[in-house]
Design a protein around this motif. Sequence first.
Motif, mmCIF file in Angstrom:
data_model
loop_
_atom_site.group_PDB
_atom_site.id
_atom_site.type_symbol
_atom_site.label_atom_id
_atom_site.label_comp_id
_atom_site.label_asym_id
_atom_site.label_seq_id
_atom_site.Cartn_x
_atom_site.Cartn_y
_atom_site.Cartn_z
ATOM 1 N N LEU A 18 30.549 -15.590 0.564
ATOM 2 C CA LEU A 18 31.163 -16.411 -0.482
ATOM 3 C C LEU A 18 30.768 -15.919 -1.871
ATOM 4 N N LEU A 19 29.483 -15.609 -2.050
ATOM 5 C CA LEU A 19 29.009 -15.141 -3.351
ATOM 6 C C LEU A 19 29.656 -13.817 -3.713
ATOM 7 N N SER A 20 29.725 -12.897 -2.754
ATOM 8 C CA SER A 20 30.337 -11.591 -3.004
ATOM 9 C C SER A 20 31.807 -11.738 -3.386
ATOM 10 N N THR A 21 32.522 -12.567 -2.652
ATOM 11 C CA THR A 21 33.950 -12.775 -2.929
ATOM 12 C C THR A 21 34.169 -13.381 -4.314
ATOM 13 N N THR A 22 33.315 -14.331 -4.676
ATOM 14 C CA THR A 22 33.466 -14.999 -5.970
ATOM 15 C C THR A 22 33.149 -14.045 -7.116
ATOM 16 N N ILE A 23 32.102 -13.242 -6.963
ATOM 17 C CA ILE A 23 31.769 -12.260 -8.002
ATOM 18 C C ILE A 23 32.909 -11.257 -8.175
ATOM 19 N N ILE A 54 22.054 -5.780 -11.770
ATOM 20 C CA ILE A 54 21.817 -7.213 -11.653
ATOM 21 C C ILE A 54 21.605 -7.561 -10.180
ATOM 22 N N LEU A 55 20.703 -8.489 -9.929
ATOM 23 C CA LEU A 55 20.346 -8.855 -8.561
ATOM 24 C C LEU A 55 20.496 -10.359 -8.379
ATOM 25 N N PHE A 56 21.322 -10.752 -7.413
ATOM 26 C CA PHE A 56 21.450 -12.156 -7.027
ATOM 27 C C PHE A 56 20.525 -12.376 -5.832
ATOM 28 N N LEU A 57 19.470 -13.138 -6.049
ATOM 29 C CA LEU A 57 18.363 -13.194 -5.091
ATOM 30 C C LEU A 57 18.152 -14.613 -4.577
ATOM 31 N N ASP A 58 18.267 -14.777 -3.261
ATOM 32 C CA ASP A 58 17.991 -16.069 -2.640
ATOM 33 C C ASP A 58 16.483 -16.322 -2.679
ATOM 34 N N ILE A 59 16.092 -17.588 -2.826
ATOM 35 C CA ILE A 59 14.668 -17.929 -2.855
ATOM 36 C C ILE A 59 14.038 -17.771 -1.476
ATOM 37 N N GLN A 60 14.687 -18.362 -0.470
ATOM 38 C CA GLN A 60 14.140 -18.330 0.887
ATOM 39 C C GLN A 60 14.866 -17.271 1.702
ATOM 40 N N PHE A 81 18.614 -16.075 -9.616
ATOM 41 C CA PHE A 81 18.222 -16.673 -8.346
ATOM 42 C C PHE A 81 19.333 -17.561 -7.810
ATOM 43 N N THR A 82 19.447 -17.595 -6.482
ATOM 44 C CA THR A 82 20.319 -18.571 -5.819
ATOM 45 C C THR A 82 19.429 -19.417 -4.920
ATOM 46 N N THR A 83 19.650 -20.707 -4.923
ATOM 47 C CA THR A 83 18.775 -21.587 -4.162
ATOM 48 C C THR A 83 19.493 -22.852 -3.736
ATOM 49 N N ALA A 84 19.144 -23.368 -2.563
ATOM 50 C CA ALA A 84 19.714 -24.621 -2.095
ATOM 51 C C ALA A 84 18.817 -25.800 -2.425
ATOM 52 N N TYR A 85 17.552 -25.504 -2.732
ATOM 53 C CA TYR A 85 16.612 -26.548 -3.122
ATOM 54 C C TYR A 85 15.490 -25.919 -3.922
ATOM 55 N N TYR A 100 19.497 -19.338 -12.577
ATOM 56 C CA TYR A 100 19.532 -19.762 -11.184
ATOM 57 C C TYR A 100 20.857 -20.456 -10.919
ATOM 58 N N ILE A 101 21.294 -20.402 -9.658
ATOM 59 C CA ILE A 101 22.532 -21.031 -9.232
ATOM 60 C C ILE A 101 22.230 -21.812 -7.959
ATOM 61 N N LEU A 102 22.677 -23.059 -7.914
ATOM 62 C CA LEU A 102 22.504 -23.852 -6.704
ATOM 63 C C LEU A 102 23.587 -23.504 -5.687
ATOM 64 N N LYS A 103 23.191 -23.493 -4.414
ATOM 65 C CA LYS A 103 24.157 -23.286 -3.337
ATOM 66 C C LYS A 103 24.616 -24.643 -2.792
ATOM 67 N N PRO A 104 25.869 -24.748 -2.363
ATOM 68 C CA PRO A 104 26.901 -23.711 -2.364
ATOM 69 C C PRO A 104 27.324 -23.347 -3.784
ATOM 70 N N VAL A 105 27.669 -22.096 -3.982
ATOM 71 C CA VAL A 105 27.899 -21.561 -5.322
ATOM 72 C C VAL A 105 29.135 -22.184 -5.970
#
Length: 257
Positions: A18-23, A54-60, A81-85, A100-105
Amino acid sequence: MSKLTAAIIEDEVPAARLLSTTIKRLRPEWEIIVLPGSVEEAISWFSTHPHPDILFLDIQLSDGNSFDFLSAATPSSLIIFTTAYDQYAIRAFTVNSIDYILKPVDETRLLDAIVKYETLKSSNYQQTENYIKDFIQSLQKQEKTYRTRFLIAGVDKFWTLQVSDIAYFYSENKVTFAVTKNGQEHIIDLSLTRLEEQLDPKRFFRANRQVIVCIDAILHAAPYFNGKIILHVKPAYKDKITVSEEKVSTFKLWLNF
């Protein structure tokens, strides 16, 4: 001019897709690289490839958290950063090159982060050699504080509602309700999005757009249609509480934390 490269490190395949498609939709001229969502594999890739812009990096990640990766790889990339919590901690360190971006993006939120990156890049911003090290050290020193109570207004009096007494929050017709462990409902003058920022992410999870649930209220979870999970809570909610396929992996990690 060389093409700008963006890399995604995300352990949930649907979320990465989803993130790749949106970017790509927002910046079709960018080269997008989707990397394995593990600390070990990400470190290996960064040790043998030029670092992306640029790096989109999940926290967990699947085998640890992203700060382990940052310590070992020290990427030269600017990071979003991308994070759900745990967004409260990330918000505290949103400075210059970090967002930072909350998921879902959300596409609008993603665009804001990209524009911020482009603004920094156009101003010839340069990261210092100790940038990642200083960032991690500051994260380790940060003390998190979360909301512990709410002021409730009655007809002729005020009283406090302790967060520890709340089983879940839900939104209906743009009104937010807190449901206590004994089934009482109280109107809360905050949106679920604002609540999400103020509640301890170890205890509360945003299951979907309508509900934030406390770990203590969950009796059990079960598979549901289309890869979703349905939650059974006490006291019972008047509708189904489902967790989307994109958030299932994060939800399981949260339950097991």
